[in-house]
Design a protein around this motif. Sequence first.
Motif, PDB file in Angstrom:
ATOM      1  N   VAL B 120       0.970  -1.114   0.110  1.00  0.00           N
ATOM      2  CA  VAL B 120       0.018  -0.105   0.129  1.00  0.00           C
ATOM      3  C   VAL B 120       0.769   1.301  -0.098  1.00  0.00           C
ATOM      4  N   PRO B 121       1.372   1.614  -1.314  1.00  0.00           N
ATOM      5  CA  PRO B 121       2.353   2.800  -1.267  1.00  0.00           C
ATOM      6  C   PRO B 121       1.984   4.092  -0.387  1.00  0.00           C
ATOM      7  N   ILE B 122       0.819   4.213  -0.108  1.00  0.00           N
ATOM      8  CA  ILE B 122       0.455   5.669   0.517  1.00  0.00           C
ATOM      9  C   ILE B 122       1.152   5.747   1.761  1.00  0.00           C
ATOM     10  N   TYR B 123       1.067   4.302   2.462  1.00  0.00           N
ATOM     11  CA  TYR B 123       1.633   4.198   3.529  1.00  0.00           C
ATOM     12  C   TYR B 123       3.172   4.605   3.592  1.00  0.00           C
ATOM     13  N   GLN B 124       3.913   4.386   2.681  1.00  0.00           N
ATOM     14  CA  GLN B 124       5.257   4.872   2.595  1.00  0.00           C
ATOM     15  C   GLN B 124       5.236   6.424   2.477  1.00  0.00           C
ATOM     16  N   ALA B 125       4.488   6.797   1.527  1.00  0.00           N
ATOM     17  CA  ALA B 125       4.365   8.277   1.300  1.00  0.00           C
ATOM     18  C   ALA B 125       4.053   9.051   2.721  1.00  0.00           C
ATOM     19  N   ALA B 126       3.118   8.387   3.394  1.00  0.00           N
ATOM     20  CA  ALA B 126       2.800   9.067   4.779  1.00  0.00           C
ATOM     21  C   ALA B 126       3.948   8.874   5.550  1.00  0.00           C
ATOM     22  N   VAL B 127       4.471   7.930   6.010  1.00  0.00           N
ATOM     23  CA  VAL B 127       5.577   7.614   6.786  1.00  0.00           C
ATOM     24  C   VAL B 127       6.713   8.580   6.383  1.00  0.00           C
ATOM     25  N   ARG B 128       7.147   8.730   5.053  1.00  0.00           N
ATOM     26  CA  ARG B 128       8.074   9.518   4.525  1.00  0.00           C
ATOM     27  C   ARG B 128       7.756  11.066   5.216  1.00  0.00           C
ATOM     28  N   ALA B 129       6.578  11.639   4.777  1.00  0.00           N
ATOM     29  CA  ALA B 129       6.165  12.774   5.247  1.00  0.00           C
ATOM     30  C   ALA B 129       6.287  13.103   6.712  1.00  0.00           C
ATOM     31  N   ARG B 130       5.755  11.988   7.409  1.00  0.00           N
ATOM     32  CA  ARG B 130       5.839  12.289   8.663  1.00  0.00           C
ATOM     33  C   ARG B 130       7.278  12.242   9.578  1.00  0.00           C
ATOM     34  N   ARG B 131       8.181  11.336   8.808  1.00  0.00           N
ATOM     35  CA  ARG B 131       9.457  11.354   9.119  1.00  0.00           C
ATOM     36  C   ARG B 131      10.270  12.649   8.788  1.00  0.00           C
ATOM     37  N   ASP B 132      10.024  13.391   7.778  1.00  0.00           N
ATOM     38  CA  ASP B 132      10.605  14.585   7.312  1.00  0.00           C
ATOM     39  C   ASP B 132       9.963  15.702   8.172  1.00  0.00           C
ATOM     40  N   GLY B 133       9.160  15.483   9.272  1.00  0.00           N
ATOM     41  CA  GLY B 133       8.588  16.354   9.899  1.00  0.00           C
ATOM     42  C   GLY B 133       7.539  17.208   9.127  1.00  0.00           C
ATOM     43  N   ARG B 134       7.263  16.841   8.193  1.00  0.00           N
ATOM     44  CA  ARG B 134       6.076  17.651   7.439  1.00  0.00           C
ATOM     45  C   ARG B 134       4.695  17.190   7.841  1.00  0.00           C
ATOM     46  N   GLY B 135       4.519  16.228   8.304  1.00  0.00           N
ATOM     47  CA  GLY B 135       3.068  15.940   8.529  1.00  0.00           C
ATOM     48  C   GLY B 135       2.476  15.344   7.086  1.00  0.00           C
ATOM     49  N   MET B 136       1.618  14.274   7.442  1.00  0.00           N
ATOM     50  CA  MET B 136       0.999  13.739   6.343  1.00  0.00           C
ATOM     51  C   MET B 136       0.219  14.656   5.572  1.00  0.00           C
ATOM     52  N   ILE B 137      -0.423  15.562   6.069  1.00  0.00           N
ATOM     53  CA  ILE B 137      -1.338  16.448   5.179  1.00  0.00           C
ATOM     54  C   ILE B 137      -0.357  17.322   4.179  1.00  0.00           C
ATOM     55  N   SER B 138       0.837  17.407   4.356  1.00  0.00           N
ATOM     56  CA  SER B 138       1.729  18.017   3.371  1.00  0.00           C
ATOM     57  C   SER B 138       2.117  16.952   2.203  1.00  0.00           C
ATOM     58  N   MET B 139       1.817  15.853   2.147  1.00  0.00           N
ATOM     59  CA  MET B 139       2.374  14.840   1.033  1.00  0.00           C
ATOM     60  C   MET B 139       1.720  15.690  -0.115  1.00  0.00           C
ATOM     61  N   THR B 140       2.615  15.610  -1.231  1.00  0.00           N
ATOM     62  CA  THR B 140       2.153  16.003  -2.833  1.00  0.00           C
ATOM     63  C   THR B 140       1.722  14.978  -3.436  1.00  0.00           C
TER      64      THR B 140
END
Lengths: 429, 429
Positions: B120-140
């Motif tokens: 489920v690749p969106i998990y990856q995107a969400a984890v990355r955004a979270r780890r980058d400190g951006r928070g999930m809502i800032s995923m592009t």
Amino acid sequence: MLQMDAAREGRATEEMKSVASEEGLDVRELVEKIARGTVVIPKNRLSSHRAVGLGEGLRTKINANIGTSADASDLETELAKLDAAVEAGADAVMDLSTGGDIDAIRRAIVERSPVPVGTVPIYQAAVRARRDGRGMISMTADDMLGAVEDHAKDGVDFVTVHCGVTLEVAEHCRRTPRIADVVSRGGSFLMEWMAHNGRENPLYERYDDLLDMCREYDLTISLGDGLRPGALADANDAAQVAELTVISELVFRARARGVQTIVEGPGHVPLHLVEASVDLEKSLCDGAPFYVLGPLVTDVAPGYDHVGAAIGGAIAAMAGADFLCYVTPAEHLRLPTVDDVREGVYTLRVAAHAADVGKGIPGAREWDDRLSQARRSLDWEEVIRLSLDPEKAKAFRDASPPKDDELCTMCGEFCAIRKMTQVREREGG
Amino acid sequence: MLQMDAAREGRATEEMKSVASEEGLDVRELVEKIARGTVVIPKNRLSSHRAVGLGEGLRTKINANIGTSADASDLETELAKLDAAVEAGADAVMDLSTGGDIDAIRRAIVERSPVPVGTVPIYQAAVRARRDGRGMISMTADDMLGAVEDHAKDGVDFVTVHCGVTLEVAEHCRRTPRIADVVSRGGSFLMEWMAHNGRENPLYERYDDLLDMCREYDLTISLGDGLRPGALADANDAAQVAELTVISELVFRARARGVQTIVEGPGHVPLHLVEASVDLEKSLCDGAPFYVLGPLVTDVAPGYDHVGAAIGGAIAAMAGADFLCYVTPAEHLRLPTVDDVREGVYTLRVAAHAADVGKGIPGAREWDDRLSQARRSLDWEEVIRLSLDPEKAKAFRDASPPKDDELCTMCGEFCAIRKMTQVREREGG
């Protein structure tokens, strides 16, 4: 006064009132169903067990088979199984003991059980004949009926009697190609007895005497399916259906005498035939409560037969089966342990409850809704309290403590429920 | 060449030949089904996983979800779960990791798995955004599509993409009274993202780009049901069906581009609505393979949710569901252990096989018949060899050794099978 006689006079007994209240039903409606025989309350007039209703429109009930075999015959273990079954929510237990001091075991179980107790008295007759050195084939009709009376006197509430295994039905069975032949113990005893003695099944021949005895104790009879299929290949075959046509006759005869009657069913049945199997019983036996063993929807799953039984049981109950005999993970492999008993009861309760929700039994869905509301609120204490088996649910959760008490280790911080709570709060605010 | 393109030119790929042979089907018939999209073979062109067919007329398949969470993220444990799942007969696994080094975990699972792997690749995107400190809502949008491409490059065979959770569907969900709201992790990420950004779901908006990427790797898309019901009360409601109508459109668009597509389904569904749920997917999505999570037929059974899923899964598969995602006993309580994984796979295999027997899938019933013949012959070695889980069957039997090797401790000397063998021998002699 017998339950059925009372119902036919329009009188609600204490047992009927208790069942109606327990099930959230109108007592008048229940009385009518008991009068017609589509609901029974198996309760020996000598017993003080809980009144449990089985049949049309009632919650699907679960029976747990316990009891010894010649290989494993410890009374304390059987009482522990009884306790485990009752604690797990079994609505009835059957003592199928054939090993050790079976009289003492039966009496101890009847004494201790809060729920109705059933037995298969022909086991007793067979064990006695064998222990006397006479061999089972020398059982007399009086031995067979005497065993029923002994159990009735002890306060047993319902007895399985294989009255439908007649000479004619046995002949049908001989002519029916089967993989598993006869897998019912009682059925096999009678097949051997008839083959050896060349005489009619005494439980059929002396059915009227049996009914007289039942009237004396208000003993409920459970018409055993001696030719139940023991393999998918044998399901709904001529042997099984021939026996069911005889059982049909016996249901009408019992009802005419005011004797409460349930009908036993399979066994092993492929998924696409489960519903037909229930429909057939309901039409042949005029809506008599149907008591199924599983049914198992596959032969290949020893160790997981409780799962196969849950699948078959849910579909059967949805189609109208009223009483599910549990199957434990030990089925086909060994006498069940206390843990097997517990697992078997809970597993079949999943099936029964799922069917009750599907059928719209009053109060069934409310339980799911309450638990889901607690889950939605991340109220773990309430989720566990409302769980079918709170102890197991708690043990699973405790074995893997989450970093954040509000969550669980499955999704951790990515819990959808918590996220949606935040989303909705922001929307609402 | 893509599987679907080849099929449409009437060419059978190696994968199609392998699936046809495995399923005992005519390859020409299979090619036609793949061309129509009613059967898929999820296999990334970079992967060397086994070719497994999902869909119309094929054996019902089982998926096992494995993967870490932030609370439990050990690579070795996940590989042990992979091995256990495959050994127990899982036809595919999904790595749902959201904790630890998820890239390394995914690559290790893809590398080691003999069966198709989904993510489920969106998990990856969400984890990355979270780890980058951006928070999930800032995923592009690029983050989301980029994660799909990263997984495709690693050789993942199928990906869950929640393209059907559009702004309009989210609005439907808001207006639908639900107990459990949104319980899909991916669904909740997108609900939050859209609520915050006030923009359309990029996986919907850029669906054509996604399809281009899928074509590059022959990646199969599994259209996730972000609004799947998480409580019986929410089953088959407007939110769920609204999403399914969008998914319908997405299936047709994927097929038009030659991208293999499966559709994900519930979830929690009361017994009487399971069949309708499958029928609806089949009609709305033109017979696209249906991949269900269970479904669970009750909310009240934490600790026994594998059983509820087996009941729902069997009924769903019988009605036409093609691919069952297992549910383990740990569901709703904790991340599954290796033992939970094994139990989950075997339990759902009981359901899948029972449905295959019911549907008349070629070869299914023969297995039951062979085992029952061995049982009839009291050939214990063969019974255990043919059992779904020979190890468990043997362990159960060995734990309670019978006095007579030919029997088991359940009935001991009163074994009906042995008695009938004697009766029939006498009759025949």
